[in-house]
Every structure is written in structure tokens, then in C-alpha cells.
Design an enzyme around this catalytic site. Structure first.
Site, PDB file in Angstrom:
ATOM      1  N   HIS A  16     -13.793   2.626  -0.034  1.00 29.86           N
ATOM      2  CA  HIS A  16     -12.657   1.638  -0.524  1.00 29.86           C
ATOM      3  C   HIS A  16     -11.333   2.203   0.342  1.00 29.86           C
ATOM      4  O   HIS A  16     -10.313   2.130  -0.265  1.00 29.86           O
ATOM      5  CB  HIS A  16     -12.345   1.990  -1.853  1.00 29.86           C
ATOM      6  CG  HIS A  16     -13.527   1.773  -2.792  1.00 29.86           C
ATOM      7  ND1 HIS A  16     -13.607   0.445  -3.254  1.00 29.86           N
ATOM      8  CD2 HIS A  16     -14.673   2.449  -3.301  1.00 29.86           C
ATOM      9  CE1 HIS A  16     -14.997   0.244  -4.152  1.00 29.86           C
ATOM     10  NE2 HIS A  16     -15.373   1.525  -4.106  1.00 29.86           N
ATOM     11  N   ASN A  58     -15.862  -2.280  -9.869  1.00 33.09           N
ATOM     12  CA  ASN A  58     -15.915  -3.036  -8.645  1.00 33.09           C
ATOM     13  C   ASN A  58     -16.240  -4.573  -9.163  1.00 33.09           C
ATOM     14  O   ASN A  58     -16.152  -4.986 -10.214  1.00 33.09           O
ATOM     15  CB  ASN A  58     -17.170  -2.878  -8.104  1.00 33.09           C
ATOM     16  CG  ASN A  58     -17.642  -1.693  -7.188  1.00 33.09           C
ATOM     17  OD1 ASN A  58     -16.445  -1.051  -6.638  1.00 33.09           O
ATOM     18  ND2 ASN A  58     -18.528  -1.223  -7.200  1.00 33.09           N
ATOM     19  N   TYR A  85     -15.438  11.796  -7.595  1.00 37.82           N
ATOM     20  CA  TYR A  85     -14.145  11.299  -7.282  1.00 37.82           C
ATOM     21  C   TYR A  85     -12.968  12.432  -7.314  1.00 37.82           C
ATOM     22  O   TYR A  85     -12.065  12.474  -6.508  1.00 37.82           O
ATOM     23  CB  TYR A  85     -13.833  10.107  -8.227  1.00 37.82           C
ATOM     24  CG  TYR A  85     -14.472   8.838  -7.896  1.00 37.82           C
ATOM     25  CD1 TYR A  85     -13.488   7.919  -7.912  1.00 37.82           C
ATOM     26  CD2 TYR A  85     -15.945   8.649  -8.151  1.00 37.82           C
ATOM     27  CE1 TYR A  85     -14.025   6.658  -7.464  1.00 37.82           C
ATOM     28  CE2 TYR A  85     -16.111   7.332  -7.948  1.00 37.82           C
ATOM     29  CZ  TYR A  85     -15.428   6.290  -7.473  1.00 37.82           C
ATOM     30  OH  TYR A  85     -15.841   5.137  -7.180  1.00 37.82           O
TER      31      TYR A  85
END
Length: 695
Positions: free
Chosen positions: A83, A156, A370
Site C-alpha cells: 500500500h 480493501n 500493522y
């Protein structure tokens, strides 16, 4: 030229076994090289993370998972590993229907309140300097600055993912990224390593067929759906849990590019989607979505013909309808791209009271991954103090020091419990985050995947058979293109074996396009079901007929009729569309002496930029443009991309008559303005088989 191709699959001689969930295990021989951790500890299972029971939560003690993902998260500096190429905008979310029955989260219970948001869209595989329009999944992440803290809905534009367990994420990304011995291809899945990996991992089949569909080529960020992907929990005031999946539904509808358009756009304007959003918002044409939820109980989930904890499975809207509860409007561009778009840090672990997690193994791994990625990317645990990441509600904690500490705590007590500073923050049972008190099963701790995850083909079959004929042709053609870039014969053969389980017609179309014979079907770990088709999975079939957010290009030149240009411009604007003037030169004098500045020169603005085109030029200019290759391409591309064309007499006589452009219902004279406006709202898909070979 390669001859005498060998389709023998070496994977068959690699001690290949199937696990409970149908995942592929390749075991080392007694004298073979053994996979180990960095400390040299042999790994027994590289496919499944350690869980408390087959469908239970992942366990923190899993050092193999932690080492693998930890190393993966730290592979790049300073841009995101995935990303990396993103664009974002500010806006607000407004709840229109309360979910008070299901959750205590104020963001989902208090209607009419506008909560600030920052939303980032991204490609997945390419680096920060790649293009906007590759065939790829798109990230769709929303940071909501609620009065109870930040909620990051990190998803997404596809409702499912490639893998079932987070331990496989490094393998997936290593396979799709540029091959390490050559450094290419960039932002592309059309190469051997990606297809080798997915063809050995049947769990990827569902997301792969979405990747081959039109959903992987969005026309605009405003024309993408967004999905939270995983099952989450909502908790009400009594502690009762309801499962939920989140959906963002674009008000502009879902619309995609044609592959040939995407290829040409990437060369002419690699910032196509980024520019589209920036210019639209600057012109007051804001991007809007509705937030929808699928709500269901554990008892209802047990009746599904799939496991809702499996991230490779969607829940058909016919099974659990999407309930619309709010809207999001993006109405302000960032003031500084780096400070906001690049420095924003999304984490699925950022939730507010009343929202909780399920045991989905991919989600469980993301909760670790993350945060670890952001810690490395910013080289500091204080990234939450950056303005774009900071909560907009009051916050206080006992965190101390660290690189880039920007706060100055005025206290001697940064610990808890303490008795020296009565003003310091304390925990709150009433307001604090409460996890669901789940009754865990008595399953045996181990590296095991649930048998309910083993069906890898039923939902890809449902997806393919739900598409319109034009979309099915696009999917087959995309497989043929991608596999046509694969040089290893047995990888192509193996992939065809999977397609046979999805749909025999699809497999035949792809095999014919590749000039290959069909192999035996791949081994299926579970029986393939014929699920009911689902219309919401379509793109073309559900694209609304609308000019809102669409862009029309008007080709003009010296002496063009000013009033005719104005007539078309007004008609497009009245329908919510936008117009750009294109000309051979930057400045143009029209028939009434008016001198205008064109937004684009025809050599720099191919018709792939536009949803429909108009030509208003005089005969002398038409004769000149008829000798210009970029102008000829302008009309030819508009035609082969199934778009509406409005033409003047000079355009017809000197240009169109010399091109392979058939006067169908979407090629109309200027006098038929109403027909053009109606045609410009969609594409003439019936034209496509006449202008290109489809698998």
C-alpha cells in the site's frame, strides 16, 4: 523461441500434502534442507499460526509467526511494504440509522452527528513511485476521529483476501513483488513467482478471480466499493455480541476501466486516479459513500455453507442483506501530501468501545502486523502524536519519552497506580473498552487450520457465474494475459487445473487462448458447491447510468463554434458531469473571436482520460488533424473502448470516414445532443467483441 515445452509439475515430487483446510504443505526429505527460524529452530508447519483450537484465537506465544511477520514488516524503509502508493482526503461520516440495539459505540449509535474522517486509497503491490492504474487490489482505509477515540476501518475494495492465515502474508507479498533476482515486474502480478505461489495455494483462488475481474481496474476512487473484509463483533450494553461485516457503497456506483484503457492511461498519466480525486474535490464534486453493515448471530453463522472467519469467503448479500446506516463525504484535499497522506498510520487494532474482534486468523495476525509496521516506519512509538494520527477527543496516558516525543507531561507520576498526583488519569469500568467474554472451546492447542476453511472453489465459482457475459469475457481474457506472461509451463498447467473447478467454460476459454490442453482438475480438499449467483458481485451489470463524476472531452481548434461548445458544456454540467477542453494548441481562438485556454493538448490528453468525447472543429482544422496520429488515436480509442462519440460534419468527412469506426447508436452527430448525453452515461458493451479479441 521456446520449443518442446515440458509441462511436468515438479511440485508433485516435493512431498506435497494437504492440511485440514486444504492448504498445501511441502515436507523436507530426511536429507533435504529444512526450513528454520533465524535462530536455527526447525519449523514444523509454515502454513498455520498457533491457535487455541482450530477456530480459536491465535496465540501470542507463536514465535514462528511473530518472527516471520516481524521480519517482513521491517523489510522496507521508509515507505510502506505494501500500500505504498496512496492518495487521501479529509471529510466526515454521519450516522443516519442507529445500531444502539447492537453496540455501545457512539459513532454507530448517535445519528446526525458529523465525525471527521481521513480516508486513504492505495494500490497494494507497487512502490510509492509506481502508477495508479495497475491490475491490483486497492486499499480502502478510513480513520474516524470519534469522541471515544480513533476507529480505523482498514480494508480493501474487494470483500475477501488471498490467504486464510496471517502467517502466509509474507509469502504472498514476496511472490507478487518484483522477483528478487531481477527487480521486475513492478506493480504487476503477471509473472511466474506470483502464479507459482497462487497455483500451489488453492485458498487464493477466490481473490485471484476478483483480481482478474473489472474490480481490479477502478475508473475512480469514488467508484469503488470498500470492505472491512473480516468479521468483527459489535457489543451492546448488556455485553451481547453480534457479528458484523462493514461495507462502503459508492454513491456514484461501481465502474471500472477496460484493460486496454488502463495500460494507455498508465503511460499518459500515472497519477490518473490521484488527479481525478484532487480535481473533483477542488471543483466541489465531493466523493460520497454509504456505510452498510451485514449483521448476523453465531447461530446464523453456523448455518452458512462456509466459515465466516475465513477471510477468503464473502457473505452474499442475498444471505445477509446490507443494512445502510450512514454516509461518508470526502470534501477536502490534504494541505500537505507528506504530512498527512504519507504519515497517516492505520491499524486494525484501533477500535472504540462497542466494537471488538472475531477469531479470524488473518485479522488476528493483522492486529500485530500493522502496529509493528508503523513502529518501524516512523522509528518511534510516538507516531500517534502526528496531527493526522492524533485523536480529536481528549486523551491521556502514562507513556513516556521515546524518539520524537512531542508532548511535555507536567507530572512526576507516569505510572499507575499512584497516590502523588490526584489529577492523573485512571481506568474506567464504565467507559473503558471491554472485550467480548467468549467461551472458548476445548480444542487442542496446535498449528492447525479448521476443516471448515477447506472449500476453495465454491465462492470463486459463484463469483464467476454471477458476472454478465461481458465481465466473464474480461475475466477469461485477464487470466490469459497474466498466464501468457508466465514462462514456466507447469505453472500454467497447474493453474488451469484450478480453473476447471471454478468453471469448465472459463478453463476452456483460457486454455484455448494460451494454445494449451486442459490438464486433470486439481485435487479439491472439499466438495465444490453450486452456490446461488449474486447480482451485487457484478460491476457492469450494476453500473448506474449517470454522468455524475464522469468526464467528457471536447476537441476544439481554431475557428470552432463557441455556442456549440457552450451547449455541450452546459448539458454535461447539468447532469453533474465535468468537461475538459482539448485542442492541438494550448490557446485557441474560436469563431466569435473569443480566445480560450484548453485544459489539455490533444497530444497529452488521449481519449482514455474521458468517459465520452465530442468533436467540434472546422473543415480546415479537420484536414490538418486527420494527419496527426494522436488525433486519430483519440477517436479510435474512444470507439474501441465502447464510449459515446459526438461528431461534427468536418470530423465525419475528414477523420471518421478514414477510421474503422462504425456509425452505431453511440456515434452520433452534434445535432443529436440528447442521445449523446444519454449514451455518455454508460458504455456500449455490445461493441466490444467487434473491436478486440476476448478469450
Amino acid at each position: 523461441m521456446k520449443k518442446n515445452l515440458d509441462h511436468t509439475d515438479p511440485a508433485k515430487n516435493m512431498n506435497t500434502e494437504r492440511g485440514n483446510g486444504g492448504e498445501t504443505h511441502q515436507r523436507a526429505d530426511d536429507d533435504g534442507k529444512v526450513l528454520t527460524t533465524q535462530q536455527g529452530v526447525a519449523i514444523s508447519d509454515n502454513q498455520n499460526s498457533l491457535k487455541a483450537g482450530a477456530r480459536g484465537p491465535s496465540l501470542l506465544e507463536d514465535f514462528v509467526l511473530r518472527e516471520k511477520i516481524n521480519h517482513f514488516d521491517h523489510e522496507r524503509i521508509p515507505e510502506r511494504v505494501v500500500h505504498a502508493r496512496g492518495s487521501a482526503a479529509h471529510g466526515y461520516f454521519e450516522l443516519t440509522e442507529s445500531l444502539e440495539e447492537y453496540t455501545t459505540a457512539k459513532i454507530l449509535t448517535e445519528t446526525g452527528k458529523q465525525t471527521p474522517v481521513f480516508t486513504r486509497f492505495s494500490t497494494v503491490a507497487g512502490n510509492k513511485g509506481s502508477k495508479d492504474t495497475p491490475r491490483d487490489v486497492r486499499g480502502f482505509s478510513v480513520k474516524m476521529y470519534t469522541e471515544e477515540g480513533n476507529w480505523d476501518l482498514v480494508g480493501n475494495n474487494m470483500p475477501i483476501f488471498f490467504i486464510q492465515d496471517a502467517i502466509k502474508f509474507p509469502d504472498l507479498i514476496h511472490a507478487v513483488k518484483p522477483e528478487p533476482d531481477r527487480g521486475f515486474p513492478q506493480a504487476a502480478s503477471a509473472h511466474d513467482t506470483f502464479w507459482d505461489f497462487v497455483s500451489l495455494s488453492p485458498e487464493t483462488m477466490h481473490n485471484v478471480i476478483w483480481l482478474m475481474s473489472d474490480r481490479a481496474l477502478p475508473r475512480s476512487f469514488s467508484m469503488m466499493e470498500g470492505f472491512g473484509i473480516h468479521t468483527f463483533r459489535l457489543l451492546n450494553k448488556d455485553g451481547k455480541s453480534t457479528f458484523v461485516r462493514f461495507h462502503w457503497k459508492p454513491v456514484a456506483g461501481v465502474q471500472s476501466l477496460i484493460w486496454d484503457e488502463a495500460v494507455k492511461i498508465s503511460g499518459a498519466d500515472p497519477d490518473y486516479n490521484r488527479r481525478d480525486m484532487y480535481e473533483a474535490i477542488e471543483n466541489g464534486m465531493y466523493f460520497e459513500w454509504e456505510l452498510g453493515v451485514q449483521l448476523f448471530t453465531e447461530e446464523e453463522a453456523n448455518e452458512f455453507p462456509f466459515d465466516h472467519l475465513d477471510a477468503t469467503k464473502l457473505i452474499p448479500e442475498e444471505t445477509v442483506p446490507v443494512k445502510i446506516i450512514g454516509k461518508m463525504v470526502l470534501n477536502r484535499n490534504p494541505d500537505n501530501f507528506f504530512a498527512e497522506t504519507e504519515q497517516v498510520a492505520f491499524c486494525p487494532s484501533h477500535v472504540v468501545p462497542g466494537i471488538d474482534y472475531s477469531n479470524a486468523p488473518l485479522l488476528q495476525g493483522r492486529l500485530f502486523s500493522y502496529l509493528d509496521t508503523q513502529l518501524f516506519r516512523f522509528n518511534s512509538p510516538n507516531f500517534a502524536q502526528i496531527p493526522v494520527n492524533a485523536p480529536k477527543c481528549p486523551f491521556a496516558n502514562n507513556q513516556q519519552d521515546g524518539h520524537m516525543q512531542m508532548q511535555v507531561p507536567k507530572t512526576r507520576t507516569l505510572y499507575d497506580p499512584q497516590s502523588l498526583d490526584p489529577e492523573r488519569p485512571r481506568e474506567s469500568v464504565k467507559k473503558g473498552f471491554e472485550s467480548f467474554h467468549e467461551q472458548l472451546d476445548d480444542g487442542v492447542k496446535g498449528r492447525i487450520r479448521a476443516e471448515s476453511f477447506a472449500d476453495h472453489y465454491s465462492q470463486p465459482r459463484m463469483f464467476y457465474r454471477s458476472q454478465t457475459p461481458a465481465e466473464q469475457a474480461h475475466i477469461a481474457t485477464a487470466y490469459a494475459f497474466e498466464l501468457g506472461k508466465v514462462d514456466t509451463p507447469h505453472v500454467r498447467t497447474r493453474m488451469l487445473g484450478h480453473l476447471l473447478h471454478i468453471d469448465e467454460d472459463l478453463a476452456n476459454r483460457v486454455a484455448t487462448a494460451l494454445g494449451m490442453e486442459l490438464p486433470e482438475p486439481a485435487d479439491a480438499a472439499a466438495p465444490v458447491q453450486d452456490m446461488a449467483t449474486s447480482e451485487p458481485l457484478q460491476t457492469i451489470g450494476r453500473t448506474p447510468k449517470s454522468l455524475k463524476g464522469r468526464l467528457v472531452g471536447i476537441l476544439v481548434a481554431k475557428g470552432s463554434n463557441h455556442s456549440e461548445i457552450k451547449k455541450f458544456e452546459d448539458a454535461v454540467n447539468a447532469q453533474g458531469g465535468m468537461v475538459k477542453i482539448v485542442a492541438p494548441s494550448k490557446e485557441v481562438e474560436l469563431d466569435d473571436g473569443t480566445r480560450i485556454q484548453a485544459e489539455e493538448r490533444v497530444a497529452g490528453a488521449p481519449s482514455v482520460f474521458f468517459d465520452a468525447v465530442v468533436s467540434i472543429i472546422m473543415p480546415d482544422q479537420a484536414k490538418k488533424l486527420a494527419k496527426d496520429s494522436s488525433t486519430l488515436d483519440w477517436f479510435t480509442d474512444a470507439y474501441v473502448h465502447c464510449k459515446a462519440i459526438a461528431y461534427c460534419g468536418a470530423t465525419e468527412e475528414f477523420i471518421l470516414s478514414k477510421l474503422p469506426v462504425e456509425k452505431d447508436s453511440f456515434v452520433t452527430p452534434l445535432a443529436d445532443l440528447d442521445a449523446f448525453i444519454e449514451n455518455a452515461k454508460s458504455r456500449l458493451w455490445e461493441r466490444e467483441p467487434k473491436v478486440r479479441d476476448l478469450a
